[in-house]
Design a protein around this motif. Sequence first.
Motif, PDB file in Angstrom:
ATOM      1  N   ALA A   1     -18.270 -81.906  -4.739  1.00  0.00           N
ATOM      2  CA  ALA A   1     -18.928 -83.022  -4.202  1.00  0.00           C
ATOM      3  C   ALA A   1     -18.376 -84.332  -4.295  1.00  0.00           C
ATOM      4  CB  ALA A   1     -20.447 -82.947  -4.806  1.00  0.00           C
ATOM      5  N   THR A   2     -18.451 -85.434  -3.527  1.00  0.00           N
ATOM      6  CA  THR A   2     -18.152 -86.784  -3.772  1.00  0.00           C
ATOM      7  C   THR A   2     -18.978 -87.680  -2.981  1.00  0.00           C
ATOM      8  OG1 THR A   2     -16.327 -88.140  -3.451  1.00  0.00           O
ATOM      9  CG2 THR A   2     -16.278 -86.290  -1.943  1.00  0.00           C
ATOM     10  N   ASN A   3     -19.159 -88.724  -3.422  1.00  0.00           N
ATOM     11  CA  ASN A   3     -19.703 -90.018  -2.716  1.00  0.00           C
ATOM     12  C   ASN A   3     -18.566 -90.905  -2.282  1.00  0.00           C
ATOM     13  OD1 ASN A   3     -18.899 -91.510  -5.019  1.00  0.00           O
ATOM     14  ND2 ASN A   3     -21.381 -91.660  -5.533  1.00  0.00           N
ATOM     15  N   ALA A   4     -17.472 -90.594  -2.717  1.00  0.00           N
ATOM     16  CA  ALA A   4     -16.285 -91.552  -2.143  1.00  0.00           C
ATOM     17  C   ALA A   4     -15.407 -90.929  -1.006  1.00  0.00           C
ATOM     18  CB  ALA A   4     -15.364 -91.698  -3.321  1.00  0.00           C
ATOM     19  N   ASN A   5     -14.636 -91.665  -0.492  1.00  0.00           N
ATOM     20  CA  ASN A   5     -13.888 -91.343   0.864  1.00  0.00           C
ATOM     21  C   ASN A   5     -12.489 -90.741   0.278  1.00  0.00           C
ATOM     22  OD1 ASN A   5     -12.061 -91.012   3.095  1.00  0.00           O
ATOM     23  ND2 ASN A   5     -12.937 -92.888   3.997  1.00  0.00           N
ATOM     24  N   LEU A   6     -12.411 -89.337  -0.049  1.00  0.00           N
ATOM     25  CA  LEU A   6     -11.501 -88.647  -0.456  1.00  0.00           C
ATOM     26  C   LEU A   6      -9.999 -89.162   0.271  1.00  0.00           C
ATOM     27  CD1 LEU A   6     -12.298 -85.593  -1.983  1.00  0.00           C
ATOM     28  CD2 LEU A   6     -12.272 -87.672  -3.087  1.00  0.00           C
ATOM     29  N   ILE A   7     -10.100 -89.225   1.447  1.00  0.00           N
ATOM     30  CA  ILE A   7      -8.980 -89.167   2.398  1.00  0.00           C
ATOM     31  C   ILE A   7      -8.302 -90.656   2.186  1.00  0.00           C
ATOM     32  CG2 ILE A   7      -8.062 -89.634   4.805  1.00  0.00           C
ATOM     33  CD1 ILE A   7     -10.232 -87.845   5.709  1.00  0.00           C
ATOM     34  N   GLU A   8      -9.241 -91.821   1.948  1.00  0.00           N
ATOM     35  CA  GLU A   8      -8.462 -93.104   1.532  1.00  0.00           C
ATOM     36  C   GLU A   8      -8.100 -93.040   0.066  1.00  0.00           C
ATOM     37  OE1 GLU A   8      -7.580 -96.713   2.154  1.00  0.00           O
ATOM     38  OE2 GLU A   8      -8.669 -95.520   3.687  1.00  0.00           O
ATOM     39  N   ALA A   9      -8.791 -92.102  -0.947  1.00  0.00           N
ATOM     40  CA  ALA A   9      -8.191 -92.042  -2.436  1.00  0.00           C
ATOM     41  C   ALA A   9      -6.604 -91.301  -2.036  1.00  0.00           C
ATOM     42  CB  ALA A   9      -9.331 -91.301  -2.987  1.00  0.00           C
ATOM     43  N   VAL A  10      -6.464 -90.378  -1.047  1.00  0.00           N
ATOM     44  CA  VAL A  10      -5.141 -89.748  -1.074  1.00  0.00           C
ATOM     45  C   VAL A  10      -4.337 -90.910  -0.486  1.00  0.00           C
ATOM     46  CG1 VAL A  10      -3.947 -88.215   0.366  1.00  0.00           C
ATOM     47  CG2 VAL A  10      -6.280 -87.474  -0.768  1.00  0.00           C
ATOM     48  N   LYS A  11      -4.754 -91.617   0.432  1.00  0.00           N
ATOM     49  CA  LYS A  11      -3.536 -92.537   0.809  1.00  0.00           C
ATOM     50  C   LYS A  11      -3.246 -93.770  -0.384  1.00  0.00           C
ATOM     51  CE  LYS A  11      -5.461 -92.443   5.639  1.00  0.00           C
ATOM     52  NZ  LYS A  11      -6.074 -93.131   6.806  1.00  0.00           N
ATOM     53  N   GLN A  12      -4.195 -93.830  -1.016  1.00  0.00           N
ATOM     54  CA  GLN A  12      -3.974 -94.956  -2.218  1.00  0.00           C
ATOM     55  C   GLN A  12      -3.260 -94.196  -3.388  1.00  0.00           C
ATOM     56  OE1 GLN A  12      -7.729 -96.555  -3.087  1.00  0.00           O
ATOM     57  NE2 GLN A  12      -7.901 -97.723  -0.937  1.00  0.00           N
ATOM     58  N   GLY A  13      -3.046 -92.849  -3.320  1.00  0.00           N
ATOM     59  CA  GLY A  13      -2.462 -92.288  -4.289  1.00  0.00           C
ATOM     60  C   GLY A  13      -3.304 -91.935  -5.643  1.00  0.00           C
ATOM     61  N   ARG A  14      -4.748 -92.180  -5.676  1.00  0.00           N
ATOM     62  CA  ARG A  14      -5.560 -91.951  -6.575  1.00  0.00           C
ATOM     63  C   ARG A  14      -6.055 -90.277  -6.663  1.00  0.00           C
ATOM     64  NH1 ARG A  14     -10.121 -93.851  -5.807  1.00  0.00           N
ATOM     65  NH2 ARG A  14      -9.753 -94.992  -3.972  1.00  0.00           N
ATOM     66  N   PHE A  15      -5.554 -89.489  -5.357  1.00  0.00           N
ATOM     67  CA  PHE A  15      -6.226 -88.189  -5.324  1.00  0.00           C
ATOM     68  C   PHE A  15      -5.155 -87.374  -4.946  1.00  0.00           C
ATOM     69  CE2 PHE A  15      -8.606 -84.613  -4.343  1.00  0.00           C
ATOM     70  CZ  PHE A  15      -9.489 -84.373  -5.369  1.00  0.00           C
ATOM     71  N   ARG A  16      -4.557 -86.297  -5.371  1.00  0.00           N
ATOM     72  CA  ARG A  16      -3.513 -85.403  -4.735  1.00  0.00           C
ATOM     73  C   ARG A  16      -3.882 -84.857  -3.381  1.00  0.00           C
ATOM     74  NH1 ARG A  16       0.379 -83.726  -8.180  1.00  0.00           N
ATOM     75  NH2 ARG A  16       0.637 -82.112  -6.928  1.00  0.00           N
ATOM     76  N   GLU A  17      -3.015 -85.103  -2.591  1.00  0.00           N
ATOM     77  CA  GLU A  17      -3.070 -84.528  -1.108  1.00  0.00           C
ATOM     78  C   GLU A  17      -3.240 -83.077  -1.125  1.00  0.00           C
ATOM     79  OE1 GLU A  17      -1.247 -85.246   3.147  1.00  0.00           O
ATOM     80  OE2 GLU A  17      -0.059 -85.740   1.536  1.00  0.00           O
ATOM     81  N   ASP A  18      -2.360 -82.483  -1.881  1.00  0.00           N
ATOM     82  CA  ASP A  18      -2.420 -80.798  -1.991  1.00  0.00           C
ATOM     83  C   ASP A  18      -4.012 -80.320  -2.398  1.00  0.00           C
ATOM     84  OD1 ASP A  18      -1.876 -81.613  -4.337  1.00  0.00           O
ATOM     85  OD2 ASP A  18      -0.258 -80.553  -4.820  1.00  0.00           O
ATOM     86  N   LEU A  19      -4.246 -81.025  -3.356  1.00  0.00           N
ATOM     87  CA  LEU A  19      -5.686 -80.641  -3.880  1.00  0.00           C
ATOM     88  C   LEU A  19      -6.802 -80.960  -2.963  1.00  0.00           C
ATOM     89  CD1 LEU A  19      -7.465 -79.530  -6.405  1.00  0.00           C
ATOM     90  CD2 LEU A  19      -7.688 -82.033  -7.154  1.00  0.00           C
ATOM     91  N   PHE A  20      -6.675 -81.993  -2.304  1.00  0.00           N
ATOM     92  CA  PHE A  20      -7.686 -82.310  -1.183  1.00  0.00           C
ATOM     93  C   PHE A  20      -7.715 -81.235  -0.273  1.00  0.00           C
ATOM     94  CE2 PHE A  20      -8.395 -84.374   2.995  1.00  0.00           C
ATOM     95  CZ  PHE A  20      -9.465 -84.575   2.958  1.00  0.00           C
ATOM     96  N   TYR A  21      -6.683 -80.845   0.373  1.00  0.00           N
ATOM     97  CA  TYR A  21      -6.760 -79.733   1.446  1.00  0.00           C
ATOM     98  C   TYR A  21      -7.151 -78.447   0.848  1.00  0.00           C
ATOM     99  CZ  TYR A  21      -4.006 -82.765   4.191  1.00  0.00           C
ATOM    100  OH  TYR A  21      -3.766 -83.935   4.905  1.00  0.00           O
ATOM    101  N   ARG A  22      -7.200 -78.166  -0.683  1.00  0.00           N
ATOM    102  CA  ARG A  22      -7.758 -77.133  -1.251  1.00  0.00           C
ATOM    103  C   ARG A  22      -9.223 -77.144  -1.450  1.00  0.00           C
ATOM    104  NH1 ARG A  22      -5.565 -72.175  -1.890  1.00  0.00           N
ATOM    105  NH2 ARG A  22      -3.449 -72.196  -1.998  1.00  0.00           N
ATOM    106  N   LEU A  23      -9.641 -78.314  -1.652  1.00  0.00           N
ATOM    107  CA  LEU A  23     -11.116 -78.537  -1.799  1.00  0.00           C
ATOM    108  C   LEU A  23     -11.728 -78.576  -0.447  1.00  0.00           C
ATOM    109  CD1 LEU A  23     -11.137 -80.875  -4.802  1.00  0.00           C
ATOM    110  CD2 LEU A  23     -11.437 -78.620  -4.916  1.00  0.00           C
ATOM    111  N   ASN A  24     -10.978 -79.360   0.639  1.00  0.00           N
ATOM    112  CA  ASN A  24     -11.600 -79.875   1.818  1.00  0.00           C
ATOM    113  C   ASN A  24     -11.595 -78.456   2.968  1.00  0.00           C
ATOM    114  OD1 ASN A  24     -13.175 -81.516   3.336  1.00  0.00           O
ATOM    115  ND2 ASN A  24     -11.095 -82.201   4.445  1.00  0.00           N
ATOM    116  N   VAL A  25     -11.765 -77.432   2.644  1.00  0.00           N
ATOM    117  CA  VAL A  25     -11.620 -76.134   3.416  1.00  0.00           C
ATOM    118  C   VAL A  25     -12.910 -75.944   4.341  1.00  0.00           C
ATOM    119  CG1 VAL A  25     -11.222 -73.895   3.708  1.00  0.00           C
ATOM    120  CG2 VAL A  25     -10.347 -75.068   1.706  1.00  0.00           C
TER     121      VAL A  25
END
Length: 514
Positions: free
Chosen positions: A285-309
């Motif tokens: 769960a998140t209240n933030a924009n994870l896609i924006e965090a990926v663009k800013q380098g604060r969240f791993r892109e590969d992990l995002f795709y694993r969680l955002n199924v």
Amino acid sequence: MTHTILIVDDDPIQRRLLDSMINRLGYMTRIAERGEQALEILTGPDGEGIDLVVLDLVMPGLDGMGVLSRLRQAGKAVPVIVQTANGSIETVISAMRAGAADFVVKPVGAERLAVSIKNALRAEALEDEIRRINRHAQGALTFKDLVTRSPEMARVIRLGERAAKSNIPVLLEGESGVGKELLARAIQGSSERRGRPFVTVNCGAIPDNLVESILFGHEKGAFTGATERHVGKFVEANGGTLFLDEVGDLPLDAQVKLLRAIQEGEVDPVGGRKTVKVDVRLISATNANLIEAVKQGRFREDLFYRLNVFPITIPPLRARREDVPDLARRFMARIAAEEGKRLRGVSPEAVALLSSYSWPGNVRQLENTMFRAVVLCDGDELTVDEFPQIAAQVDGFEARIPPAPPAPPPLATPPAYAAAVPQFQSARMVEEAFAPAPLVALRDPSRVSLLDENGDVRTLASLEEEAIRFALGHYRSHMTEMARKLGIGRSTLYRKLKELGLDDSGEDTEDAAA
């Protein structure tokens, strides 16, 4: 949205009288002319929208007792108020044993019917809350326990029901306080993992140096302070569900190990010599924009795709105002029972007020607001007066503020007091004891000084700030009254309070005490 009451009566005159009476009480109505028609409505797709039934016991064909019996067999828990021309004790006992919540004798008066309806709805709301709390504790919460009449939330529930049929990773998105954990528990309670461990991890509340240990565990002596072995949250949730709240707050180094744990289904405890196999259902769960965090380098892109199924976005409460009345009544019923208050319900005016507010803090703010209102209420019903901070922010509503208690009268000294008190040995001692105190110049708190401490004329900004601060205390933070007396618009007042640092609004100014 108000409650809907089903009227079941074969007499057209009685149906019209009840329909008019119940509509005047502020409820919506549906009509059934016989018992068979009532059962079709209650057991059909429209049955979920019926909150209460007013049922005639004597009808041709399927009578009232037969309807009660069929409802019990179908597992329908809708509250029923039976009405009959025969008010004998045998009739009442039979109806209550068959599942009726209350009974009224024809012809029923408006006041008696209003009390009966409020009591039945309050009891049903409390029972629903108790059932939901029990299922929550047992890990058996389902989507039927989610209170909603909103089409937006109906779509969310449909997605949740599909996700519950598999072990697909789910990402819940939404503002803080919308109920992401509740939806996660409903997904588990509707899946094959029902009743198994549900472990919650608030990723934003874990110190960076302890994230790995808390998630994956550690062995005794693995680091300074590790005096005993800790299995970690993944192992605790083995066989059940792991709920990662605010997953976007995880540090980058922990994200790498989380990705491996998800991919391989195993974890490496800190200081351990071998990996540990785990079987967990992952819901994030998140209240933030994870896609924006990926663009800013604060969240791993590969992990995002694993969680955002399987992403599910939960709308804020202001986008589903239809849910506010039911949520408010359920919170009131539970909190009133916990606090020992005998409250029948929420007035229609208060419901309209709560439904008009934007609720920046969502369901959590509504629950806290109801808690404060129940504690403050002295009557048997919550009114607009119990929500003064909310009313101050919604046009068309105004709460009455009780007047300040009067100052105590000065103590009088009777002339003959000295003769009655033995410790006064002389007339002079008496005079000294009751002599007036020396006068001390006291500054009137409502007086504004035009000069500063250096003797110069004060700036207009400082005078304005002092006036606003004084009004804030004098009118007890009642914004409508303050704005009126200061001669400015309420939006201007809010802006000036914010500029002066006196506004903790949003979720806080109007609900800081909630």
